[in-house]
Design a protein around this motif. Structure first.
Motif, PDB file in Angstrom:
ATOM      1  N   MET A  70      32.567  84.581  29.718  1.00  0.00           N
ATOM      2  CA  MET A  70      33.134  84.917  28.470  1.00  0.00           C
ATOM      3  C   MET A  70      34.565  85.517  28.763  1.00  0.00           C
ATOM      4  N   ASN A  71      34.551  86.223  29.592  1.00  0.00           N
ATOM      5  CA  ASN A  71      35.943  86.883  29.961  1.00  0.00           C
ATOM      6  C   ASN A  71      37.244  85.953  30.230  1.00  0.00           C
ATOM      7  N   VAL A  74      37.959  83.956  27.027  1.00  0.00           N
ATOM      8  CA  VAL A  74      38.861  84.778  25.930  1.00  0.00           C
ATOM      9  C   VAL A  74      40.024  85.121  26.628  1.00  0.00           C
ATOM     10  N   LEU A  78      43.742  83.674  24.885  1.00  0.00           N
ATOM     11  CA  LEU A  78      44.796  84.676  24.541  1.00  0.00           C
ATOM     12  C   LEU A  78      46.193  84.460  25.342  1.00  0.00           C
ATOM     13  N   PHE A 228      35.509  91.947  31.196  1.00  0.00           N
ATOM     14  CA  PHE A 228      36.150  91.428  30.058  1.00  0.00           C
ATOM     15  C   PHE A 228      37.402  92.431  29.647  1.00  0.00           C
ATOM     16  N   ALA A 230      40.819  92.406  26.755  1.00  0.00           N
ATOM     17  CA  ALA A 230      41.588  91.978  25.736  1.00  0.00           C
ATOM     18  C   ALA A 230      42.966  92.442  25.824  1.00  0.00           C
TER      19      ALA A 230
END
Length: 286
Positions: A70-71, A74, A78, A228, A230
């Motif tokens: 998932m990380n 994402v 990005l 994770f 962002a």
């Protein structure tokens, strides 16, 4: 016809032609065989690794079971989206300048030459360039550094596509706009650019497909992150680097995740190529 068939020169050329066709067919068959072998292996091992955990869990620690990507997914989204936002306006504006004002301009000739060099430049060189120019100055890796690095790979693709597409606009269309009193900048943006918007969108999609699987530039810029994140100003996980790291690991679940990540990137690039071809073919038919 019979005389030419009995001609030794004709027989020699015919023999050379048959040999050339045979060698070309063998080369094509070998290429298709190895390509299908690679794709078949990727599909078998990639699909076996696909599960819900891959999309909802972060990358596992060494020696631990389970985990996902998932990380990395994402982080890749990005970085690629940021790189696209950076490279698209720069590439389109540069392409408009080359097509509209660069017919007999030395600066434009140099720009086209540099663009052609960047199209074939090794991506690791671009990664080292951004490392020296940005990462070494701010003293840390980051998602922004990765975006800058791969945007430098995307910009020349968009520039050349925009330049070539604008060159296909008929001269009569430009002359008609000038005859109506339209200024040159408005002709470039409202007439020529609008006429080839499908081709330019195709070029942007191909540039995104080009940078989606780049690994070397991200090794020196975004690096990686097991957790994770962002925040684009910190080291960020991304699929290419995770695949590179996990594929060489001694852990079975890491190698399985590497195959799953490789399948995701392959399908993403394939989807972008199909979308770009569909958009361009619809515009040509219209």
């Amino acid at each position: 016809m019979n005389e030419s068939a009995n001609n030794p020169v004709y027989k020699k050329r015919l023999r050379q032609h048959k040999i050339g066709i045979a060698l070309s067919s063998i080369a094509m068959a070998l290429g298709v065989f190895f390509l299908m072998w690679i794709l078949f292996t990727l599909l078998i091992k990639g699909f076996s690794a696909l599960n819900l955990a891959m999309f909802v869990e972060t990358t596992p620690a060494p020696g631990s079971e389970g985990g996902g990507l998932m990380n990395a997914i994402v982080g890749s989204l990005l970085i690629v989206v940021s790189a696209t936002v950076i490279s698209t306006p720069i590439g389109i504006l540069a392409g408009i300048y080359l097509a509209e004002y660069g017919e007999s301009n030395r600066f434009s000739d140099v720009t086209r030459f540099v663009t052609d060099i960047m199209l074939s430049a090794p991506s690791i060189v671009i990664g080292l360039f951004v490392y020296a120019l940005y990462v070494a100055q701010v003293k840390h890796f980051s998602g922004w550094a990765g975006s800058i690095a791969i945007s430098l790979i995307a910009v020349p693709v968009v520039v050349r596509t925009t330049d070539n597409m604008l060159g296909l606009v008929p001269t009569s269309l430009r002359e008609a706009a000038f005859a109506l009193g339209a200024p040159r900048w408005k002709v470039a943006l409202m007439i020529r650019l609008r006429a080839v918007k499908a081709g330019i969108v195709t070029g942007v999609l191909l540039a995104v497909a080009r940078i989606s699987g780049e690994t070397a530039p991200l090794l020196y810029t975004a690096l990686n992150n097991q957790f994770f994140n962002a925040d684009m100003n910190k080291p960020m996980a991304n699929l290419p680097n995770v695949i590179f790291q996990f594929a060489m690991s001694p852990y079975d679940n890491w190698r399985s995740l590497a195959w799953g990540g490789a399948l995701l990137i392959t399908f993403s690039v394939l989807g972008l190529n199909i979308l770009s071809r569909t958009i361009f073919s619809q515009k040509v038919q219209n």
